[in-house]
Design an enzyme around this catalytic site. Structure first.
Site, PDB file in Angstrom:
ATOM      1  N   LYS A 166       0.828  -1.212   0.000  1.00 54.98           N
ATOM      2  CA  LYS A 166       0.000   0.000   0.000  1.00 54.98           C
ATOM      3  C   LYS A 166       0.861   1.262   0.000  1.00 54.98           C
ATOM      4  O   LYS A 166       0.633   2.195  -0.772  1.00 54.98           O
ATOM      5  CB  LYS A 166      -0.899  -0.029   1.242  1.00 54.98           C
ATOM      6  N   THR A 183       4.040   1.441  -0.844  1.00 59.75           N
ATOM      7  CA  THR A 183       4.786   1.439  -2.101  1.00 59.75           C
ATOM      8  C   THR A 183       3.927   1.994  -3.238  1.00 59.75           C
ATOM      9  O   THR A 183       4.403   2.779  -4.068  1.00 59.75           O
ATOM     10  CB  THR A 183       5.247   0.007  -2.433  1.00 59.75           C
ATOM     11  N   ARG A 217       2.084   7.788   6.854  1.00 58.75           N
ATOM     12  CA  ARG A 217       2.280   7.694   8.297  1.00 58.75           C
ATOM     13  C   ARG A 217       3.757   7.458   8.617  1.00 58.75           C
ATOM     14  O   ARG A 217       4.509   6.938   7.790  1.00 58.75           O
ATOM     15  CB  ARG A 217       1.453   6.540   8.876  1.00 58.75           C
ATOM     16  N   LYS A 219       6.793  -7.097   9.858  1.00 57.48           N
ATOM     17  CA  LYS A 219       6.597  -6.436   8.571  1.00 57.48           C
ATOM     18  C   LYS A 219       7.816  -5.637   8.124  1.00 57.48           C
ATOM     19  O   LYS A 219       7.991  -5.355   6.945  1.00 57.48           O
ATOM     20  CB  LYS A 219       5.380  -5.515   8.630  1.00 57.48           C
ATOM     21  N   ALA A 236      -3.814   0.843  12.073  1.00 58.10           N
ATOM     22  CA  ALA A 236      -5.181   0.753  11.561  1.00 58.10           C
ATOM     23  C   ALA A 236      -5.951  -0.425  12.144  1.00 58.10           C
ATOM     24  O   ALA A 236      -7.180  -0.418  12.141  1.00 58.10           O
ATOM     25  CB  ALA A 236      -5.175   0.663  10.044  1.00 58.10           C
ATOM     26  N   PHE A 268      -3.794  -1.165   6.420  1.00 58.58           N
ATOM     27  CA  PHE A 268      -4.371  -2.501   6.251  1.00 58.58           C
ATOM     28  C   PHE A 268      -5.474  -2.504   5.193  1.00 58.58           C
ATOM     29  O   PHE A 268      -5.470  -1.672   4.284  1.00 58.58           O
ATOM     30  CB  PHE A 268      -4.850  -3.060   7.585  1.00 58.58           C
ATOM     31  N   PHE A 303       4.356  -8.876  -8.505  1.00 60.65           N
ATOM     32  CA  PHE A 303       5.502  -9.577  -7.934  1.00 60.65           C
ATOM     33  C   PHE A 303       6.144 -10.401  -9.051  1.00 60.65           C
ATOM     34  O   PHE A 303       5.467 -10.794 -10.018  1.00 60.65           O
ATOM     35  CB  PHE A 303       5.067 -10.488  -6.789  1.00 60.65           C
ATOM     36  N   TRP A 339       7.467  -1.010  -7.967  1.00 61.99           N
ATOM     37  CA  TRP A 339       8.511  -1.552  -7.094  1.00 61.99           C
ATOM     38  C   TRP A 339       9.804  -1.735  -7.874  1.00 61.99           C
ATOM     39  O   TRP A 339      10.885  -1.367  -7.411  1.00 61.99           O
ATOM     40  CB  TRP A 339       8.057  -2.894  -6.494  1.00 61.99           C
TER      41      TRP A 339
END
Length: 551
Positions: free
Chosen positions: A71, A73, A94, A105, A269, A297, A378, A406
């Protein structure tokens, strides 16, 4: 592929005073925290005028895997793509919490070639905002115990003290603590800083005056006669605001592409309301034409709270929702183990699509906003999987854009940027999920039935008693559901799109200063623990003094 920290360290950054020129910010408007970080001076932010034509793009996601679906990214990649095609854009994020940085994470500065920089400083101490919030919180906790020690003029019932200390670290040993103060013993515990009411207030206040007033309204305990004791009764709000004065000013950094990024505040969140500060978002909207922000999230948590808490209190309204999805997460919600997510599996993809479908429906139907799905690619995704997913989203009447920010930076999100620009001109009917005049029970039930698709809500005996008490004076407040981010239910093992489940409310907490009521579901903890192999094990300094292993 290099680690994120290596990519970040190899980037040729511009000085922050060069970065902010695109927003018409001058060097005299900044407090510098080194060459690449700054805060905006209040003398500048207090004079900004509303920019009526600016657009707010909200980035949220489907229910994630434990590793997250990109999110942040995507928020950075989209802001970069808009910037690269000549739009006056900025990202609003944030601040990372040390809990996930050292936990499961990892950091929260994006990834690959869609990052904010300098990521090592942002992920660790940054400009000290979280330390200030922790200090202000713990000052109030100390004042409560000090008041009792010196005679307890307020007649505080030591068994009815609701305010807890906090620490910005995952530390399960601090969940339950026994305090011994002379002859008085009481059970309490720590919350993680990002779950504290002080953090929530910090992110919802719109001025230092508002901040001080809200801090004074924190309910800290009950008296022996069952009346409430507030922080202002302890004369705590002034000193707390003094600790937060500098932290309250929005932070400015840059992306690897050179796009301005506001990074300020960081409530979780799954526990709190999951958005960056109101003052940062409003400041960005006054300076940029396009502001891209995130809500933590999945959309059942972050987006719902962004709209029903942050937007309700501040008057902010998003113009469109970008919903992040990954092939990996879809297969995860189709019942595939994390260890097998890199293998092609169209059947699992189809089963897991129900999770994404529900998030799309919720955002479109209940919030009245256009939705564009961003498929965060990915390397393990196959052509068959990507083609199937785009077709499935299109059949629902929505766009699904493949994104490779990415690996490709701004270029990898240009199709998403153009799709967003194309949708922004269309009329929308933004709306809240529920009205202010509903009871607290009805607000909780509305979220449970409409967003989570539960069949009922069950309250523990203590939660039900608290609900009856809160309904008398606080029925007008919105509710903040604290639950697992991995399921629409209160059970993290219920993947996919469960229906007709029971939402279990274990505890209710009043966040009076923040202006909402927290409903804690299932076994969710407001002080998380570290995993068996925490991310901290990979972090070290090399012989050149550079950080390694932070991602």
């Amino acid at each position: 592929m290099n680690f994120d920290v290596e990519i970040n360290q190899a980037a040729q950054l511009k000085s922050i005073d060069e970065i902010v020129k695109s927003l018409d910010i001058k060097i005299d408007d900044l407090f510098f925290y080194g060459p690449y970080q700054a805060k905006l001076k209040p003398s500048f932010t207090n004079t900004l005028k509303e920019h009526k034509t600016s657009k707010l793009i909200l980035v949220t996601a489907m229910s994630p895997t434990p590793a997250g679906e990109g999110k942040t990214t995507t928020t950075i990649g989209l802001a970069d793509a808009l910037f690269s095609i000549g739009k006056k854009s900025a990202a609003c994020l944030r601040e990372p919490s040390l809990g996930p940085v050292f936990g499961m994470k990892g950091g929260a500065t994006g990834g690959g070639y869609a990052q904010v920089a300098p990521m090592d400083k942002i992920n660790l101490h940054f400009t000290g905002d979280f330390h200030a919030i922790t200090s202000a919180n713990n000052l109030l906790a100390a004042l409560i115990d000090n008041h009792i020690h010196h005679g307890n003029e307020l007649n505080i019932d030591i068994n009815q003290i609701s305010f807890k200390r906090c620490l910005d670290m995952n530390d399960r040993a601090l969940r339950h603590v026994e305090l011994k103060l002379g002859q008085n013993h009481r059970d309490t515990g720590f919350d993680i800083t990002v779950a504290s009411e002080v953090m929530a207030i910090f992110c919802l206040a719109e001025s230092l005056e508002d901040l001080q007033n809200r801090l004074g309204e924190i309910e800290v305990a009950k008296r022996l006669d069952a009346t409430s004791v507030y922080a202002k009764d302890l004369k705590a709000q002034g000193a707390m605001t003094a600790l937060l004065k500098d932290a309250f000013q929005p932070n400015l950094v840059q992306t690897l592409h050179g796009t301005p990024a506001f990074i300020h505040g960081g409530p979780f969140a799954n526990i709190a309301h999951g958005c960056n500060s109101v003052i940062a978002t409003k400041t960005a909207l006054k300076l940029a034409d396009y502001v891209v922000t995130e809500a933590g999230f999945g959309a059942d948590l972050g987006a719902e709270k962004f709209i029903d808490i942050k937007c309700r209190q501040s008057g902010i309204k998003p113009d469109i929702i970008v919903l992040v999805a990954t092939i990996r997460a879809l297969k995860f919600h189709g019942g595939i183990a994390v260890s097998e997510l890199n293998q092609e599996n169209l059947k699992a993809l189809e089963l897991g699509f129900n999770n994404l479908k529900r998030h799309i429906e919720n955002c479109s139907e209940h919030f009245g906003l256009d939705v564009i799905v961003s498929i965060n690619q990915f390397s393990s995704d196959t052509e068959k999987e990507m083609t199937w997913l785009q077709s499935a989203v299109n059949k629902l009447g929505f766009k699904a854009i493949l994104c490779s920010h990415w690996s490709d930076g701004a270029k990898g999100a240009k199709d998403l940027a153009n799709a967003v620009l194309g949708q922004l001109s269309k009329p929308k009917t933004f709306k809240f999920l529920y009205e202010d005049d509903l009871s607290l029970k009805d607000k909780i039930t509305t979220i449970a039935l409409k967003i989570y698709r539960a069949k009922e809500v069950q309250f523990s005996d203590s939660a039900l008693n608290k609900l009856l008490s809160l309904e008398k004076n606080y029925a007008n407040l919105p509710v903040c559901i604290a639950k697992t981010p991995y399921s629409f239910s209160s059970d993290p093992k219920e993947c996919g799109a469960p229906e007709n489940h029971t939402l279990m409310i274990r505890e209710l907490r009043l966040a009076r200063g923040a202006g909402f009521v927290v409903a804690i579901c299932g076994d969710l903890m407001t002080m998380p623990g570290l995993p068996k192999r925490p991310a901290s094990e990979k972090i070290q300094l090399n012989s050149k003094g550079l950080l390694e292993g932070l991602n």
